[in-house]
Structures are given as C-alpha cells and as structure tokens.
Design an enzyme around this catalytic site. Structure first.
Site, PDB file in Angstrom:
ATOM      1  N   ASP A   1     -25.398  31.637 117.696  1.00  0.00           N
ATOM      2  CA  ASP A   1     -26.505  31.003 116.805  1.00  0.00           C
ATOM      3  C   ASP A   1     -27.021  32.106 115.950  1.00  0.00           C
ATOM      4  O   ASP A   1     -27.975  31.876 115.046  1.00  0.00           O
ATOM      5  CB  ASP A   1     -27.446  30.057 117.647  1.00  0.00           C
ATOM      6  CG  ASP A   1     -28.079  31.059 118.651  1.00  0.00           C
ATOM      7  OD1 ASP A   1     -27.861  32.143 119.039  1.00  0.00           O
ATOM      8  OD2 ASP A   1     -28.847  30.514 119.501  1.00  0.00           O
ATOM      9  N   SER A   2     -26.728  33.473 116.086  1.00  0.00           N
ATOM     10  CA  SER A   2     -27.190  34.412 115.186  1.00  0.00           C
ATOM     11  C   SER A   2     -26.452  34.177 114.001  1.00  0.00           C
ATOM     12  O   SER A   2     -27.129  34.794 112.844  1.00  0.00           O
ATOM     13  CB  SER A   2     -26.331  35.791 115.624  1.00  0.00           C
ATOM     14  OG  SER A   2     -24.955  35.602 115.975  1.00  0.00           O
TER      15      SER A   2
ATOM     16  N   ASP B   1     -22.318  29.145 121.222  1.00  0.00           N
ATOM     17  CA  ASP B   1     -23.678  28.839 121.307  1.00  0.00           C
ATOM     18  C   ASP B   1     -24.132  27.301 121.443  1.00  0.00           C
ATOM     19  O   ASP B   1     -23.850  26.860 120.353  1.00  0.00           O
ATOM     20  CB  ASP B   1     -24.537  29.698 120.891  1.00  0.00           C
ATOM     21  CG  ASP B   1     -24.794  31.106 121.217  1.00  0.00           C
ATOM     22  OD1 ASP B   1     -24.830  31.223 122.472  1.00  0.00           O
ATOM     23  OD2 ASP B   1     -25.187  32.148 120.461  1.00  0.00           O
TER      24      ASP B   1
ATOM     25  N   LYS C   1     -22.079  28.243 125.704  1.00  0.00           N
ATOM     26  CA  LYS C   1     -23.056  29.506 126.045  1.00  0.00           C
ATOM     27  C   LYS C   1     -24.409  28.975 125.793  1.00  0.00           C
ATOM     28  O   LYS C   1     -24.635  28.338 124.898  1.00  0.00           O
ATOM     29  CB  LYS C   1     -22.891  30.944 125.342  1.00  0.00           C
ATOM     30  CG  LYS C   1     -23.880  31.944 125.745  1.00  0.00           C
ATOM     31  CD  LYS C   1     -23.579  33.144 125.191  1.00  0.00           C
ATOM     32  CE  LYS C   1     -23.915  33.717 123.719  1.00  0.00           C
ATOM     33  NZ  LYS C   1     -25.206  33.560 123.310  1.00  0.00           N
TER      34      LYS C   1
ATOM     35  N   GLU D   1     -28.704  29.929 127.129  1.00  0.00           N
ATOM     36  CA  GLU D   1     -29.550  31.151 127.374  1.00  0.00           C
ATOM     37  C   GLU D   1     -30.369  30.618 128.643  1.00  0.00           C
ATOM     38  O   GLU D   1     -31.252  29.678 128.644  1.00  0.00           O
ATOM     39  CB  GLU D   1     -30.163  31.329 126.226  1.00  0.00           C
ATOM     40  CG  GLU D   1     -29.488  31.986 125.164  1.00  0.00           C
ATOM     41  CD  GLU D   1     -30.129  32.403 123.778  1.00  0.00           C
ATOM     42  OE1 GLU D   1     -31.640  32.605 123.890  1.00  0.00           O
ATOM     43  OE2 GLU D   1     -29.717  33.037 122.904  1.00  0.00           O
TER      44      GLU D   1
ATOM     45  N   GLU E   1     -27.718  40.815 127.721  1.00  0.00           N
ATOM     46  CA  GLU E   1     -28.154  41.522 126.393  1.00  0.00           C
ATOM     47  C   GLU E   1     -29.210  42.463 126.896  1.00  0.00           C
ATOM     48  O   GLU E   1     -30.352  42.065 127.228  1.00  0.00           O
ATOM     49  CB  GLU E   1     -28.454  40.264 125.193  1.00  0.00           C
ATOM     50  CG  GLU E   1     -29.134  40.912 124.152  1.00  0.00           C
ATOM     51  CD  GLU E   1     -28.954  39.997 122.866  1.00  0.00           C
ATOM     52  OE1 GLU E   1     -28.630  39.036 122.986  1.00  0.00           O
ATOM     53  OE2 GLU E   1     -29.491  40.381 121.850  1.00  0.00           O
TER      54      GLU E   1
HETATM   55  O1  KIV Z   1     -25.758  34.506 118.701  1.00  0.00           O
HETATM   56  C1  KIV Z   1     -25.352  35.523 118.984  1.00  0.00           C
HETATM   57  O2  KIV Z   1     -24.865  36.285 118.282  1.00  0.00           O
HETATM   58  C2  KIV Z   1     -25.338  35.990 120.549  1.00  0.00           C
HETATM   59  C3  KIV Z   1     -25.069  37.606 120.801  1.00  0.00           C
HETATM   60  C4  KIV Z   1     -26.177  38.513 120.322  1.00  0.00           C
HETATM   61  C5  KIV Z   1     -24.509  37.868 121.942  1.00  0.00           C
HETATM   62  O3  KIV Z   1     -25.756  35.578 121.294  1.00  0.00           O
END
Ligand code: KIV
Length: 269
Positions: free
Chosen positions: A43-44, A82, A110, A112, A179
């Site tokens: 989600d980056s 994510d 994934k 969090e 992280e």
């Molecule tokens: O969203 C993302 O790119 C991440 C990485 C920083 C691990 O969760």
C-alpha cells in the site's frame, strides 16, 4: 512460480530470498527477468504511485488493480498483497477484502498489527488465504506512532513484539514481515520460528528475506529516504540514471536528434 512451500524450503536451506514492491506490469516483467523471488504489492503505492503522503487513502480496489497488473507481468515471483487501512477492521471486512485481492492474483495477503489480529489470521487461514503479518513499524498506524520511527528499542518492547509474533504464528500466520526494528531483534525472531519465513526491511541482515520499496532502491524517492534504504540504481548506473534518461530525451526532442532515421517509418507516399 514460487510458492509458499518454496519460501519455507528457502528458509530450511538457509537460502535468503529477495522481495521488492511492484505496482505495474512492465516493472513486474523486469523483476521476472531479474529472478526476484517475491513481490509485494504494497500500500506504499499510495505514496509511490498516487503521490499521497501516507498509505491511509489506499483502497481495496487500488490493491486489486495493481495486483492484477503485476501478476500479468510476472509469472515467476511469489506475490503478496497488502490489505489496506481499515479493510480488515472486522472479520467480515477482512474476508471480503482478502477475497478480492486473492482473486486478482495474490498468493498471500499482508496485514499490519500484532496479537489483536489473531482471530483475523485464523479466519483468513481457515478460508484458504495465507497471511503475512507485518510488525514493528506499521505505516497504517503512523498517526499512533507519531511518525516513522525505529520500533522496539528496549528489551521490554522487543519482548512485547516477540509475544505478538508468537500469537499470530500460533493463529496461523505463515510469514512475518518486520519493519524498522533493531537487527538483534530481527535475528531473534528469525531464529525463533524455524518454519516461518521472516522478511525484513530495516531489520538487519539475519532475516530470511529482504524487501525494499522499488522506487527507493532505484533512486526515485525524492526527499527523505529511510536509513535502511540502499540505492542500487546509483551503484549500477550513476546517481540519477532515470532522471538523466528523461533529461536526454527532453534535449533530443528539442534539438531534433530524436527520432533519428532508425526510429522512423520511411515510406514514399
Ligand atoms: O507497503 C509497503 O511497501 C510495505 C513495505 C514497506 C514492507 O509494507
């Protein structure tokens, strides 16, 4: 195509694996050629692709769109995606969101958090959805942390994080992602779970896999970059290789040297 069993075997064999974020098909193809083992549709993309200042505005539809594009471009890597902010706040939301990204080509989701996600991990896993839990600095909680900072700086905090890892692994988490935690903690957690691949970003060299945001490692993040980022593009091709290519194109268009005859269809009409 690399599978979760392959990642477990890599760990058992002590073979480290690579992971990069990716959001589009052409970059995904480049990663296939480079034999990158794992791709994270992170989600980056909220920051890297959408130009936002956090991951919070990203939606499940965004994740589905980018996961499908990446899968079309790459038939080699293991793909994890994510679940974005608040898309797994209830068990029902988690199932609906995970279904959407898995049907778009992800092999794992994934999420969090920590111990409080145990039931979510259990329900997803029971429904055939492998789960990676992201711990340490979890960007969806940036406003709780008050910024992007090193986590688990004391023995006490490290032990709390280890307890979170144990709880989610017990619930069925198949992969952990750490992280921005001290390297010693990265090593301890990696050794604690012989059957769970641990991916690190700013978690030291001892984790089983390493992930970077692709824009960071290509030098396409302008402004502050985290201590754990290495600019591999700079080492291969010079400080601003991509920006330099854009500049060269701009100049070539202006001075008329592009397109040259070899880029031109010369047909007598
Ligand atoms: O969203 C993302 O790119 C991440 C990485 C920083 C691990 O969760």
């Amino acid at each position: 195509m690399i599978s979760l069993s392959d990642l477990k075997k890599f760990k058992a064999d002590g073979r480290k694996f690579s992971c990069l974020t990716c959001y589009d098909a052409s970059m995904a193809k480049a990663m296939e050629i480079a034999e990158i083992d794992t791709i994270l549709i992170g989600d980056s993309l909220g920051m890297c692709i959408q130009g936002r200042d956090s991951t919070l505005p990203v939606t499940v539809d965004d994740m589905v769109y980018h996961t499908a594009a990446v899968r079309r471009g790459n038939q080699h890597a293991f793909i994890l995606t994510d679940l974005p902010f608040m898309s797994y706040a209830t068990l029902n939301d988690a199932l609906i969101s995970a279904k959407a990204v898995m049907q778009s080509g992800a092999q794992m989701v994934k999420i969090e958090g920590g111990e409080w996600l145990s039931e979510t991990v259990q329900v997803l896993t029971r429904n055939g959805i492998p789960v990676c839990v992201h711990l340490g600095l979890t960007p969806q909680s940036v406003h709780v942390f008050g910024g992007y900072k090193l986590q688990a700086r004391t023995r006490e905090a490290a032990d709390r994080l280890i307890a979170d890892c144990k709880a989610v692994v017990e619930a069925g988490a198949a992969v952990l992602l750490l992280e921005c935690v001290p390297a010693q903690l990265g090593k301890e957690i990696t050794e604690l779970f012989p059957e769970i691949p641990v991916i690190g970003i700013g978690a030291g060299v001892e984790t089983d896999g390493q992930v970077l945001v692709v824009q960071d490692m290509l030098g396409l993040t302008f402004g502050r970059v985290a201590k754990f980022v290495r600019n591999f593009m700079k080492e291969q091709a010079g400080e601003t290789a991509i920006v330099d290519a854009f500049k060269a194109f701009h100049v070539a268009v202006q001075d008329g040297s592009f397109p040259a005859p070899e880029h031109t269809f010369q047909v007598e009409l």
